[in-house]
Design an enzyme around this catalytic site. Structure first.
Site, mmCIF file in Angstrom:
data_model
loop_
_atom_site.group_PDB
_atom_site.id
_atom_site.type_symbol
_atom_site.label_atom_id
_atom_site.label_comp_id
_atom_site.label_asym_id
_atom_site.label_seq_id
_atom_site.Cartn_x
_atom_site.Cartn_y
_atom_site.Cartn_z
ATOM 1 N N LYS A 89 0.832 -1.207 0.000
ATOM 2 C CA LYS A 89 0.000 0.000 0.000
ATOM 3 C C LYS A 89 0.865 1.256 0.000
ATOM 4 O O LYS A 89 0.679 2.155 -0.813
ATOM 5 C CB LYS A 89 -0.908 0.003 1.239
ATOM 6 C CG LYS A 89 -1.554 1.342 1.530
ATOM 7 C CD LYS A 89 -2.482 1.308 2.723
ATOM 8 C CE LYS A 89 -1.861 1.651 4.049
ATOM 9 N NZ LYS A 89 -1.571 3.070 4.289
ATOM 10 N N ASN A 90 1.807 1.312 0.929
ATOM 11 C CA ASN A 90 2.537 2.567 1.103
ATOM 12 C C ASN A 90 3.534 2.855 -0.012
ATOM 13 O O ASN A 90 4.041 3.974 -0.121
ATOM 14 C CB ASN A 90 3.194 2.619 2.489
ATOM 15 C CG ASN A 90 2.140 2.769 3.580
ATOM 16 O OD1 ASN A 90 0.988 3.104 3.301
ATOM 17 N ND2 ASN A 90 2.517 2.499 4.819
ATOM 18 N N ARG A 110 0.091 14.050 13.240
ATOM 19 C CA ARG A 110 0.608 13.870 11.891
ATOM 20 C C ARG A 110 0.835 15.192 11.133
ATOM 21 O O ARG A 110 0.265 15.410 10.057
ATOM 22 C CB ARG A 110 -0.283 12.922 11.087
ATOM 23 C CG ARG A 110 -0.536 11.624 11.819
ATOM 24 C CD ARG A 110 -1.269 10.613 10.981
ATOM 25 N NE ARG A 110 -0.385 9.906 10.075
ATOM 26 C CZ ARG A 110 -0.792 8.992 9.206
ATOM 27 N NH1 ARG A 110 -2.048 8.694 9.119
ATOM 28 N NH2 ARG A 110 0.067 8.404 8.412
ATOM 29 N N ASP A 134 3.629 0.195 12.250
ATOM 30 C CA ASP A 134 2.411 -0.373 11.650
ATOM 31 C C ASP A 134 2.157 -1.825 12.083
ATOM 32 O O ASP A 134 1.079 -2.365 11.832
ATOM 33 C CB ASP A 134 2.478 -0.297 10.116
ATOM 34 C CG ASP A 134 2.553 1.142 9.632
ATOM 35 O OD1 ASP A 134 2.176 2.046 10.405
ATOM 36 O OD2 ASP A 134 2.990 1.366 8.488
ATOM 37 N N ARG A 170 -9.000 -0.416 3.708
ATOM 38 C CA ARG A 170 -8.133 0.605 3.111
ATOM 39 C C ARG A 170 -6.757 0.031 2.802
ATOM 40 O O ARG A 170 -6.057 0.527 1.926
ATOM 41 C CB ARG A 170 -7.948 1.781 4.087
ATOM 42 C CG ARG A 170 -9.159 2.642 4.251
ATOM 43 C CD ARG A 170 -8.830 3.857 5.064
ATOM 44 N NE ARG A 170 -7.523 4.359 4.658
ATOM 45 C CZ ARG A 170 -6.689 5.035 5.437
ATOM 46 N NH1 ARG A 170 -7.016 5.293 6.667
ATOM 47 N NH2 ARG A 170 -5.540 5.451 4.981
HETATM 48 N N1 EPU Z 1 6.176 13.984 11.427
HETATM 49 C C1 EPU Z 1 6.281 15.309 11.763
HETATM 50 N N2 EPU Z 1 6.362 16.239 10.760
HETATM 51 C C2 EPU Z 1 6.328 15.873 9.465
HETATM 52 C C3 EPU Z 1 6.219 14.509 9.116
HETATM 53 C C4 EPU Z 1 6.143 13.594 10.135
HETATM 54 O O1 EPU Z 1 6.296 15.671 12.937
HETATM 55 O O2 EPU Z 1 6.383 16.760 8.603
HETATM 56 C C5 EPU Z 1 6.076 12.970 12.473
HETATM 57 C C6 EPU Z 1 4.701 12.308 12.443
HETATM 58 O O3 EPU Z 1 3.765 13.009 13.211
HETATM 59 C C7 EPU Z 1 4.998 10.956 12.977
HETATM 60 C C8 EPU Z 1 6.402 10.656 12.476
HETATM 61 O O4 EPU Z 1 6.981 11.923 12.187
HETATM 62 O O5 EPU Z 1 5.006 11.019 14.358
HETATM 63 C C9 EPU Z 1 6.495 9.736 11.285
HETATM 64 O O6 EPU Z 1 5.781 10.256 10.212
HETATM 65 P P1 EPU Z 1 6.074 9.866 8.692
HETATM 66 O O7 EPU Z 1 6.056 11.109 7.910
HETATM 67 O O8 EPU Z 1 7.281 8.992 8.625
HETATM 68 O O9 EPU Z 1 4.820 9.006 8.341
HETATM 69 P P2 EPU Z 1 3.848 9.158 7.110
HETATM 70 O O10 EPU Z 1 4.626 9.398 5.877
HETATM 71 O O11 EPU Z 1 2.759 10.066 7.456
HETATM 72 C C10 EPU Z 1 3.950 6.617 6.479
HETATM 73 C C11 EPU Z 1 2.939 5.552 6.291
HETATM 74 C C12 EPU Z 1 2.371 5.139 7.642
HETATM 75 C C13 EPU Z 1 3.516 4.674 8.527
HETATM 76 C C14 EPU Z 1 4.604 5.760 8.621
HETATM 77 C C15 EPU Z 1 5.818 5.324 9.408
HETATM 78 C C16 EPU Z 1 2.036 6.126 4.141
HETATM 79 C C17 EPU Z 1 0.894 6.612 3.328
HETATM 80 N N3 EPU Z 1 1.869 6.054 5.443
HETATM 81 O O12 EPU Z 1 3.248 7.705 7.074
HETATM 82 O O13 EPU Z 1 1.507 4.073 7.394
HETATM 83 O O14 EPU Z 1 3.031 4.422 9.814
HETATM 84 O O15 EPU Z 1 5.010 6.148 7.295
HETATM 85 O O16 EPU Z 1 6.357 4.188 8.860
HETATM 86 O O17 EPU Z 1 3.070 5.756 3.596
HETATM 87 C C18 EPU Z 1 -0.251 2.598 7.845
HETATM 88 O O18 EPU Z 1 0.028 2.019 6.783
HETATM 89 O O19 EPU Z 1 -1.048 2.116 8.688
HETATM 90 C C19 EPU Z 1 0.383 3.882 8.137
HETATM 91 C C20 EPU Z 1 -0.077 4.715 9.063
#
Ligand code: EPU
Length: 418
Positions: free
Chosen positions: A22-23, A121, A304, A397
């Protein structure tokens, strides 16, 4: 609302084939918009997050052919329109359209992305990347207008290795002038998948998969191809299911290295597990040992899989602890696991203590988010009697054909539309 009904207490035997990640898929599809030519991606999972992305592609008037697990996207004639909140809210990954459109048109307007409610997030790191590359960001009531006269390569240090910020910066930098370095980049395999796809279109990216990524911007991207990597979180979820009630359950089409951390924890817990080149065979343990787990970015233990493994930890005799370092609201499953019979105490926002073993009993519970839902399914599979999981649409999802995949290996599971 969708409801999943599970009659627990059975055994899982046979083979489960893992789908595309998915990701990865949710980043590869928007990345296609950076090219003026037709691109092809195989291994697209059939999940509702992909439907939501397709809605955005259609809205932007891209020509899309989606057949089984193959998607062909021709974005040569897309229209860079403001993406309304009604569609961007459906998934977190809609913000990859922000970077793809900014990279291609130097201008994008859309609303803040949605996604699972597992914490605040923020997207400050993504915006920091955009600004460093020369963009102006105007943000008002969840609405973003981002534009640049010129996008210029830059040296960017991410305050935390964010997956989203790494991919977003990568997408824009691919079309910026000159060299960009992303330091403290996230190292998830999905990022490598995206970088390889962009390189197949003519981008010049090195270092993806390490914490320092170098990008030399190019003027245009041509046709390209990607194969979505197997979903390591889906794989991990079924491996855990095997550890709960498997009898030589085989999980096929995986890259074991991507779930190395889970495999090591399962071995520590005394789970019988055989790791082959592209599959894993796993069985239930009669003598599960408790352990302590702390989530971390790749290659650490994935957040995850934190909620799914809680169910396994709760079956081990003794005390386990689980520390969630990524999200501040990812313990919403605990309440329901306790209602089903677990003894889990939340010591702080980030730490839970799990007292095992647990005799789970079926109840009506709620899938508050995608992975919480996965943990409800796992608890339902081991529980006596019937478990009813409300709001199961969250699970759909991210898990392709979960009902069929589990049924085929012996689970008694049905999805109903209420
Ligand atoms: N964070 C910030 N500022 C930012 C970005 C992130 O503070 O600008 C914080 C977030 O709040 C969080 C942490 O950094 O606490 C990690 O966030 P990250 O940006 O790495 O996560 P993401 O890109 O929003 C993706 C996956 C998530 C998965 C995370 C971590 C996608 C669409 N989502 O999220 O997947 O948990 O990386 O591996 O790729 C899931 O599949 O269930 C899921 C939530």
């Amino acid at each position: 609302m969708k409801q999943i009904i599970i009659n627990g207490g059975g055994v899982l035997k046979g083979e489960i084939k893992i789908s595309g990640a998915k990701n990865s898929a949710v980043a590869l599809i928007p990345a296609a918009l950076l090219s003026n030519e037709k691109v092809t991606i195989t291994g697209i999972p059939t999940i509702s997050d992909i439907d939501a992305l397709n809605e955005i592609l259609e809205y932007l008037e891209a020509t899309v052919l989606l057949k089984d697990d193959l998607i062909k996207i021709d974005a040569s004639n897309i229209i860079n329109k403001k993406i309304p909140e009604t569609i961007s809210i459906k998934l977190r990954a809609s913000y990859y359209f922000m970077s793809a459109l900014l990279g291609r048109y130097k201008h994008v307007e859309m609303y803040f992305p949605g996604g699972c409610a597992i914490g605040a997030r923020p997207i400050d790191q993504t915006l920091k990347g955009f600004r460093a590359l020369g963009a102006t960001v105007i943000e008002k009531n969840n609405y973003f207008k981002i534009f640049a006269k010129e996008l210029k390569g830059a040296y960017i240090y991410l305050d935390m290795p964010s997956v989203g910020a790494t991919i977003n910066t990568l997408l824009v930098a691919t079309r910026a002038k000159g060299e960009t370095i992303i330091e403290n980049a996230a190292r998830e395999p999905e990022i490598v998948n995206v970088a390889n796809f962009l390189n197949s279109m003519g981008a010049k990216i090195t270092g993806a998969g390490t914490s320092k990524i170098k990008i030399i911007g190019v003027d245009s991207l041509k046709s390209g191809f990607a194969e979505v990597i197997p979903d390591r979180i889906e794989a991990g979820t079924y491996v855990i299911a095997g550890a709960l009630i498997g009898e030589n359950l085989t999980i096929k089409n995986i890259i074991p290295e991507h779930i190395e951390n889970l495999i090591l924890k399962l071995k520590e817990m005394n789970v019988p597990i055989q790791v082959n080149t592209t599959d894993i065979i796993v069985s239930k343990s009669d003598n599960l040992r408790p352990t302590n787990i702390r989530t971390a970015g790749y290659p650490g233990f994935p957040t995850d899989l934190q909620q799914p493994i809680t169910v396994l930890l709760s079956l081990a005799k003794g005390v386990s602890t689980l520390e969630e370092t990524i999200y501040e609201k990812r313990f919403q499953n605990v309440r329901y696991l306790n209602e089903m019979g677990a003894d889990i105490k939340q010591l702080s926002d980030r730490i839970i203590k799990i007292n095992g073993p647990t005799n789970y009993m079926g109840k009506t519970v709620v899938a508050t988010d995608l992975r919480a839902g996965a943990s409800m399914i796992l608890a339902g599979l081991v529980a006596k009697k019937t478990t009813y999981i409300d709001k199961a649409e969250h699970i759909l999802r991210g898990y392709e054909n979960i009902e069929k995949k589990l049924k085929d290996v012996g689970a008694d599971i049905t999805i109903n539309n209420l």
